[in-house]
Design a protein around this motif. Sequence first.
Motif, PDB file in Angstrom:
ATOM      1  N   VAL A 102       0.799  -1.186   0.053  1.00  0.00           N
ATOM      2  CA  VAL A 102      -0.059  -0.098  -0.069  1.00  0.00           C
ATOM      3  C   VAL A 102       1.000   1.486  -0.049  1.00  0.00           C
ATOM      4  CG1 VAL A 102      -1.682   1.213   1.111  1.00  0.00           C
ATOM      5  CG2 VAL A 102      -1.926  -1.085   1.025  1.00  0.00           C
ATOM      6  N   MET A 103       1.987   1.293   0.908  1.00  0.00           N
ATOM      7  CA  MET A 103       2.525   2.572   1.058  1.00  0.00           C
ATOM      8  C   MET A 103       3.789   2.896  -0.081  1.00  0.00           C
ATOM      9  SD  MET A 103       3.229   2.600   5.362  1.00  0.00           S
ATOM     10  CE  MET A 103       3.734   4.022   5.392  1.00  0.00           C
ATOM     11  N   GLU A 104       4.430   1.548  -0.192  1.00  0.00           N
ATOM     12  CA  GLU A 104       5.510   1.676  -1.203  1.00  0.00           C
ATOM     13  C   GLU A 104       5.310   1.522  -2.682  1.00  0.00           C
ATOM     14  OE1 GLU A 104       8.565  -0.979  -0.082  1.00  0.00           O
ATOM     15  OE2 GLU A 104       8.645  -0.152   1.915  1.00  0.00           O
ATOM     16  N   LEU A 105       4.210   0.556  -3.001  1.00  0.00           N
ATOM     17  CA  LEU A 105       3.692   0.208  -4.513  1.00  0.00           C
ATOM     18  C   LEU A 105       2.509   0.767  -4.854  1.00  0.00           C
ATOM     19  CD1 LEU A 105       4.809  -3.423  -4.476  1.00  0.00           C
ATOM     20  CD2 LEU A 105       6.080  -1.587  -5.144  1.00  0.00           C
ATOM     21  N   ASP A 106       1.773   1.457  -3.826  1.00  0.00           N
ATOM     22  CA  ASP A 106       0.537   2.292  -4.086  1.00  0.00           C
ATOM     23  C   ASP A 106      -0.502   1.259  -4.588  1.00  0.00           C
ATOM     24  OD1 ASP A 106       1.506   4.754  -3.380  1.00  0.00           O
ATOM     25  OD2 ASP A 106       2.551   5.104  -5.254  1.00  0.00           O
ATOM     26  N   SER A 152       9.269 -10.485  -1.423  1.00  0.00           N
ATOM     27  CA  SER A 152      10.575 -10.013  -1.382  1.00  0.00           C
ATOM     28  C   SER A 152      11.116  -9.921  -2.799  1.00  0.00           C
ATOM     29  CB  SER A 152      11.262 -11.318  -0.884  1.00  0.00           C
ATOM     30  OG  SER A 152      11.138 -12.500  -1.505  1.00  0.00           O
ATOM     31  N   VAL A 153      10.144 -10.038  -3.747  1.00  0.00           N
ATOM     32  CA  VAL A 153      10.650  -9.969  -5.241  1.00  0.00           C
ATOM     33  C   VAL A 153       9.565  -8.668  -6.111  1.00  0.00           C
ATOM     34  CG1 VAL A 153      11.384 -12.226  -5.406  1.00  0.00           C
ATOM     35  CG2 VAL A 153       9.353 -11.937  -5.967  1.00  0.00           C
ATOM     36  N   VAL A 154       8.477  -8.373  -5.416  1.00  0.00           N
ATOM     37  CA  VAL A 154       7.766  -7.266  -6.025  1.00  0.00           C
ATOM     38  C   VAL A 154       8.225  -6.180  -5.965  1.00  0.00           C
ATOM     39  CG1 VAL A 154       6.234  -7.028  -3.897  1.00  0.00           C
ATOM     40  CG2 VAL A 154       5.296  -6.735  -6.036  1.00  0.00           C
ATOM     41  N   ASN A 155       8.289  -5.464  -6.847  1.00  0.00           N
ATOM     42  CA  ASN A 155       8.725  -3.947  -7.110  1.00  0.00           C
ATOM     43  C   ASN A 155       7.598  -3.084  -7.880  1.00  0.00           C
ATOM     44  OD1 ASN A 155       9.676  -4.064  -9.677  1.00  0.00           O
ATOM     45  ND2 ASN A 155      11.347  -5.409  -8.495  1.00  0.00           N
ATOM     46  N   LYS A 156       8.068  -1.815  -8.045  1.00  0.00           N
ATOM     47  CA  LYS A 156       7.120  -1.083  -9.040  1.00  0.00           C
ATOM     48  C   LYS A 156       7.234  -1.480 -10.342  1.00  0.00           C
ATOM     49  CE  LYS A 156       6.567   3.331  -6.614  1.00  0.00           C
ATOM     50  NZ  LYS A 156       5.243   3.303  -6.056  1.00  0.00           N
ATOM     51  N   ASN A 157       8.241  -2.073 -10.699  1.00  0.00           N
ATOM     52  CA  ASN A 157       8.418  -2.751 -12.195  1.00  0.00           C
ATOM     53  C   ASN A 157       7.716  -3.987 -12.407  1.00  0.00           C
ATOM     54  OD1 ASN A 157      10.318  -0.771 -12.853  1.00  0.00           O
ATOM     55  ND2 ASN A 157      11.786  -1.708 -11.901  1.00  0.00           N
ATOM     56  N   ASN A 158       7.282  -4.872 -11.322  1.00  0.00           N
ATOM     57  CA  ASN A 158       6.835  -5.911 -11.693  1.00  0.00           C
ATOM     58  C   ASN A 158       5.603  -6.446 -11.138  1.00  0.00           C
ATOM     59  OD1 ASN A 158       7.499  -6.776  -9.215  1.00  0.00           O
ATOM     60  ND2 ASN A 158       9.120  -8.012  -9.818  1.00  0.00           N
ATOM     61  N   VAL A 159       4.772  -5.277 -10.319  1.00  0.00           N
ATOM     62  CA  VAL A 159       3.759  -5.527  -9.528  1.00  0.00           C
ATOM     63  C   VAL A 159       2.658  -5.768 -10.314  1.00  0.00           C
ATOM     64  CG1 VAL A 159       3.135  -3.030  -9.196  1.00  0.00           C
ATOM     65  CG2 VAL A 159       2.390  -4.627  -7.502  1.00  0.00           C
ATOM     66  N   PRO A 194      16.984  -3.864 -13.577  1.00  0.00           N
ATOM     67  CA  PRO A 194      18.139  -2.915 -12.657  1.00  0.00           C
ATOM     68  C   PRO A 194      16.896  -2.045 -12.062  1.00  0.00           C
ATOM     69  CG  PRO A 194      18.130  -2.372 -15.237  1.00  0.00           C
ATOM     70  CD  PRO A 194      17.132  -3.649 -14.972  1.00  0.00           C
ATOM     71  N   LEU A 195      17.292  -1.863 -10.731  1.00  0.00           N
ATOM     72  CA  LEU A 195      16.994  -0.988 -10.005  1.00  0.00           C
ATOM     73  C   LEU A 195      17.218   0.460 -10.060  1.00  0.00           C
ATOM     74  CD1 LEU A 195      16.809  -2.843  -6.344  1.00  0.00           C
ATOM     75  CD2 LEU A 195      15.097  -2.691  -7.900  1.00  0.00           C
ATOM     76  N   ASP A 196      16.498   1.351  -9.875  1.00  0.00           N
ATOM     77  CA  ASP A 196      16.681   2.672  -9.938  1.00  0.00           C
ATOM     78  C   ASP A 196      16.603   3.438  -8.422  1.00  0.00           C
ATOM     79  OD1 ASP A 196      16.584   5.565 -10.127  1.00  0.00           O
ATOM     80  OD2 ASP A 196      15.207   5.681 -11.964  1.00  0.00           O
ATOM     81  N   ALA A 197      17.839   3.575  -8.074  1.00  0.00           N
ATOM     82  CA  ALA A 197      18.039   3.999  -6.795  1.00  0.00           C
ATOM     83  C   ALA A 197      17.178   5.174  -6.288  1.00  0.00           C
ATOM     84  CB  ALA A 197      19.326   4.265  -6.252  1.00  0.00           C
ATOM     85  N   GLU A 198      16.911   5.852  -7.306  1.00  0.00           N
ATOM     86  CA  GLU A 198      15.862   7.029  -6.948  1.00  0.00           C
ATOM     87  C   GLU A 198      14.332   6.807  -6.885  1.00  0.00           C
ATOM     88  OE1 GLU A 198      16.631  10.494  -9.142  1.00  0.00           O
ATOM     89  OE2 GLU A 198      18.924  10.314  -8.963  1.00  0.00           O
ATOM     90  N   LYS A 199      14.181   5.664  -7.510  1.00  0.00           N
ATOM     91  CA  LYS A 199      12.540   5.310  -7.546  1.00  0.00           C
ATOM     92  C   LYS A 199      12.223   4.431  -6.334  1.00  0.00           C
ATOM     93  CE  LYS A 199      11.969   6.557 -12.131  1.00  0.00           C
ATOM     94  NZ  LYS A 199      11.698   5.935 -13.587  1.00  0.00           N
ATOM     95  N   GLU A 200      13.347   3.320  -6.178  1.00  0.00           N
ATOM     96  CA  GLU A 200      13.171   2.125  -5.294  1.00  0.00           C
ATOM     97  C   GLU A 200      13.810   2.198  -3.986  1.00  0.00           C
ATOM     98  OE1 GLU A 200      11.207  -0.520  -5.948  1.00  0.00           O
ATOM     99  OE2 GLU A 200      10.666   0.080  -8.104  1.00  0.00           O
ATOM    100  N   GLN A 201      12.815   2.076  -3.086  1.00  0.00           N
ATOM    101  CA  GLN A 201      13.402   1.792  -1.649  1.00  0.00           C
ATOM    102  C   GLN A 201      14.036   0.442  -1.363  1.00  0.00           C
ATOM    103  OE1 GLN A 201      10.590   2.585   1.031  1.00  0.00           O
ATOM    104  NE2 GLN A 201      10.918   4.982   1.052  1.00  0.00           N
ATOM    105  N   VAL A 202      15.347   0.256  -0.935  1.00  0.00           N
ATOM    106  CA  VAL A 202      16.114  -0.875  -0.806  1.00  0.00           C
ATOM    107  C   VAL A 202      15.447  -1.627   0.531  1.00  0.00           C
ATOM    108  CG1 VAL A 202      17.951  -2.257   0.166  1.00  0.00           C
ATOM    109  CG2 VAL A 202      18.099  -0.365  -1.637  1.00  0.00           C
ATOM    110  N   ARG A 203      14.764  -2.657   0.486  1.00  0.00           N
ATOM    111  CA  ARG A 203      14.034  -3.538   1.434  1.00  0.00           C
ATOM    112  C   ARG A 203      15.182  -4.499   2.012  1.00  0.00           C
ATOM    113  NH1 ARG A 203       9.593  -3.480  -1.855  1.00  0.00           N
ATOM    114  NH2 ARG A 203       9.652  -5.758  -1.972  1.00  0.00           N
TER     115      ARG A 203
END
Length: 183
Positions: free
Chosen positions: A99-103, A122-129, A159-168
């Motif tokens: 909810v908070m990170e991936l909206d 552990s594998v979900v992020n804005k690019n693959n949600v 590849p992660l974009d450090a400005e867009k993704e928070q490291v968990r």
Amino acid sequence: MEDLAKSIVEDTMVPHVTEEDAVAKAHKVREGALGHLFSLQLHRLGLGQALIQIEAEGLWEHLGFENFESFCSAPIPSGGLSLNARTRQALMQVYRVYVMELDVPIDKLQEISWSNLRTIISVVNKNNVATLLPEALTLANADLREKKVTGELVGEPVPLDAEKEQVRHLLTCPNCNYEFESH
């Protein structure tokens, strides 16, 4: 005594039910169960949100506790929530990530099994949600875990974009393979 025995037999006898009536009843009861299941999901997400707020705002102090963990684990009659650490961490992590990170809107999460949300966390992020949530909705947890282990679930690494993704930082329990977020 004979009347009592006859009464018990009659009370336990199931009247003849047609197959059509049995199917209709099964669907009706399933719909009721799904309503409870979706409600449970919403309550889990709401509890995760409340825990995050209580921790972030230090509200546990105003309830007389020395720290957030003791508030969560204390029995309900003593003012706590009677939650073990694993449950607390899972509730907070699922709300925080989805909810908070991936909206992801809460209504999109309510039909996805809790186990499946935990499996892909552990594998979900804005690019693959957008790809992973439908998988989590339609696959059995064992199939989802298998796809995660083989790498099939996430496809080619993005590849992660450090400005867009928070490291968990996720830790895995060596005994049960439960993943939780470290703080």
